[in-house]
Design a protein around this motif. Structure first.
Motif, PDB file in Angstrom:
ATOM      1  N   LYS A 133      -4.179   6.562  10.000  1.00  0.00           N
ATOM      2  CA  LYS A 133      -3.013   6.274   9.164  1.00  0.00           C
ATOM      3  C   LYS A 133      -2.596   7.545   8.446  1.00  0.00           C
ATOM      4  O   LYS A 133      -3.420   8.226   7.829  1.00  0.00           O
ATOM      5  CB  LYS A 133      -3.329   5.176   8.149  1.00  0.00           C
ATOM      6  CG  LYS A 133      -2.094   4.650   7.430  1.00  0.00           C
ATOM      7  CD  LYS A 133      -2.434   3.460   6.544  1.00  0.00           C
ATOM      8  CE  LYS A 133      -1.166   2.876   5.924  1.00  0.00           C
ATOM      9  NZ  LYS A 133      -1.467   1.728   5.038  1.00  0.00           N
ATOM     10  N   PHE A 134      -1.323   7.867   8.541  1.00  0.00           N
ATOM     11  CA  PHE A 134      -0.755   9.077   7.932  1.00  0.00           C
ATOM     12  C   PHE A 134       0.395   8.598   7.044  1.00  0.00           C
ATOM     13  O   PHE A 134       1.446   8.194   7.551  1.00  0.00           O
ATOM     14  CB  PHE A 134      -0.247  10.021   9.028  1.00  0.00           C
ATOM     15  CG  PHE A 134       0.080  11.405   8.561  1.00  0.00           C
ATOM     16  CD1 PHE A 134      -0.861  12.419   8.612  1.00  0.00           C
ATOM     17  CD2 PHE A 134       1.341  11.692   8.066  1.00  0.00           C
ATOM     18  CE1 PHE A 134      -0.552  13.699   8.190  1.00  0.00           C
ATOM     19  CE2 PHE A 134       1.655  12.975   7.651  1.00  0.00           C
ATOM     20  CZ  PHE A 134       0.708  13.976   7.705  1.00  0.00           C
ATOM     21  N   ASN A 135       0.168   8.596   5.714  1.00  0.00           N
ATOM     22  CA  ASN A 135       1.090   7.958   4.781  1.00  0.00           C
ATOM     23  C   ASN A 135       1.266   6.494   5.187  1.00  0.00           C
ATOM     24  O   ASN A 135       0.298   5.757   5.234  1.00  0.00           O
ATOM     25  CB  ASN A 135       2.418   8.711   4.709  1.00  0.00           C
ATOM     26  CG  ASN A 135       2.232  10.102   4.096  1.00  0.00           C
ATOM     27  OD1 ASN A 135       1.361  10.299   3.265  1.00  0.00           O
ATOM     28  ND2 ASN A 135       3.042  11.052   4.522  1.00  0.00           N
ATOM     29  N   ASP A 136       2.472   6.069   5.550  1.00  0.00           N
ATOM     30  CA  ASP A 136       2.696   4.666   5.899  1.00  0.00           C
ATOM     31  C   ASP A 136       2.770   4.430   7.408  1.00  0.00           C
ATOM     32  O   ASP A 136       3.100   3.335   7.841  1.00  0.00           O
ATOM     33  CB  ASP A 136       4.003   4.170   5.257  1.00  0.00           C
ATOM     34  CG  ASP A 136       3.917   4.138   3.732  1.00  0.00           C
ATOM     35  OD1 ASP A 136       2.817   3.863   3.213  1.00  0.00           O
ATOM     36  OD2 ASP A 136       4.928   4.415   3.075  1.00  0.00           O
ATOM     37  N   TYR A 138       0.991   4.724  11.383  1.00  0.00           N
ATOM     38  CA  TYR A 138      -0.264   4.790  12.138  1.00  0.00           C
ATOM     39  C   TYR A 138      -0.086   5.720  13.343  1.00  0.00           C
ATOM     40  O   TYR A 138       1.010   5.867  13.868  1.00  0.00           O
ATOM     41  CB  TYR A 138      -0.660   3.394  12.615  1.00  0.00           C
ATOM     42  CG  TYR A 138      -0.947   2.434  11.483  1.00  0.00           C
ATOM     43  CD1 TYR A 138      -2.205   2.376  10.897  1.00  0.00           C
ATOM     44  CD2 TYR A 138       0.050   1.598  10.984  1.00  0.00           C
ATOM     45  CE1 TYR A 138      -2.474   1.509   9.845  1.00  0.00           C
ATOM     46  CE2 TYR A 138      -0.204   0.726   9.937  1.00  0.00           C
ATOM     47  CZ  TYR A 138      -1.467   0.681   9.368  1.00  0.00           C
ATOM     48  OH  TYR A 138      -1.718  -0.173   8.329  1.00  0.00           O
TER      49      TYR A 138
END
Length: 246
Positions: A133-136, A138
Motif C-alpha cells: 500500500k502506497f498512500n491510498d 495498492y
C-alpha cells in the motif's frame, strides 16, 4: 450428470499493448466455455468512466472467477478494485501489455499462450502473491519515485500500440537529462535500519524484473514471502557511476 457452469468475469483492455496479441482472445473464451465457464466480458473504457475499479464495484461480487486481460497497469487497477471491494475469488491474468513485467515474474520468461494461462486457471492451484500500500493505492508490482519511474505513465498509448517495449526505451532515453538531475531527500526506515540521503530514483518492488530487465538485486525475488525489495539510487553521482547505472 451435467456439469454446472462457473461464472467468470473477464476485464478486457483492448487498447493494451500490441494489437496482434489480442487475436487469440476469442480462442480463450471458447476454451473456457468448453471447460464449463459462463464467460462475461466487460471492456475497459476509461474515457467513459468504465475502469477496472468501476466494473468490479458494479458486478465483481456476482462472479466466482475473474480474469484480467490487459497490461500490468490494467492488472494493478483490478487489484485495487478487488481489495477495495473485498472480493476474494481467484483471478487469472492474460498479459497483452507492451512489457508484461509482472506476468513474466508469475509465469517465467518463456512463451505462454492465452490457452496456457486458461489451462492454469482451469486445472491449477490458487497462488497468493503480496500486495503493498502506497498512500491510498495498492500495488502488486512496483511503486517508485523519481523521474525515470514516470516513463511508464508518460509514454503515449499509441506509441506503445505501434512499437511495444521500444516505446518505453525511446521515452526513457528522452528523459535521461531530467532524470539525472532529479533529487529527493528521503528517510527510509526498514528492519530496524534507517537510510537517509538524497536519491534520484527509489523503487519498492514485488517482481523479478522492472522495465523489461532483470536487475541482479531483484532477479531472485519471491512474490509471496511477505517481503518487498527496495532499490535506491543516490543523487549527485560521478559521470562514471551514472554511466554504470544507465
Amino acid at each position: 450428470m451435467e456439469k454446472e457452469f462457473k461464472k467468470l468475469l473477464i476485464i478486457y483492455n483492448a487498447k493494451a499493448g500490441l494489437g496482434n496479441q489480442h487475436v487469440h482472445f476469442m480462442s480463450a473464451i471458447e476454451y473456457l466455455t468448453v471447460n464449463h465457464f459462463e464467460v462475461t466480458v466487460y471492456p475497459v473504457v476509461p474515457e467513459e468512466g468504465i475502469t477496472s475499479e468501476w466494473i468490479l464495484k458494479k458486478v465483481g461480487h456476482n462472479f466466482e472467477y475473474i480474469i484480467v486481460c490487459g497490461g500490468d497497469g490494467t492488472l494493478n487497477h483490478a487489484v485495487n478494485g478487488l481489495i477495495n471491494e473485498h472480493i476474494t475469488c481467484p483471478i487469472g491474468y492474460l498479459p497483452v501489455g507492451s512489457t508484461n513485467d509482472f506476468s513474466k515474474s508469475l509465469y517465467g520468461n518463456g512463451s505462454h499462450s492465452f490457452i496456457d494461462v486458461c489451462q492454469w486457471l482451469v486445472n491449477g492451484k490458487v497462488y497468493q502473491f503480496d500486495t503493498g500500500k502506497f498512500n491510498d493505492l495498492y500495488f502488486n508490482y512496483v511503486a517508485g519515485f523519481g523521474a525515470f519511474p514516470m516513463v511508464s505513465y508518460t509514454t503515449p498509448q499509441d506509441m506503445k500500440n505501434s512499437l511495444g517495449y521500444l516505446a518505453y526505451v525511446l521515452n526513457f532515453l528522452q528523459s535521461i537529462p531530467d532524470g539525472l538531475s532529479y533529487k529527493k531527500h528521503c528517510r527510509i526506515v526498514h528492519d530496524g535500519v534507517v537510510e537517509e540521503g538524497d536519491f534520484m530514483v527509489g523503487l519498492i518492488t514485488n517482481t523479478t524484473q522492472v522495465a523489461g530487465v532483470k536487475p541482479s538485486v531483484i532477479k531472485d525475488s519471491s512474490l509471496d514471502d511477505g517481503v518487498f525489495e527496495a532499490t535506491l539510487v543516490k543523487a549527485d553521482l560521478s559521470a562514471i557511476e551514472i554511466g554504470q547505472i544507465i
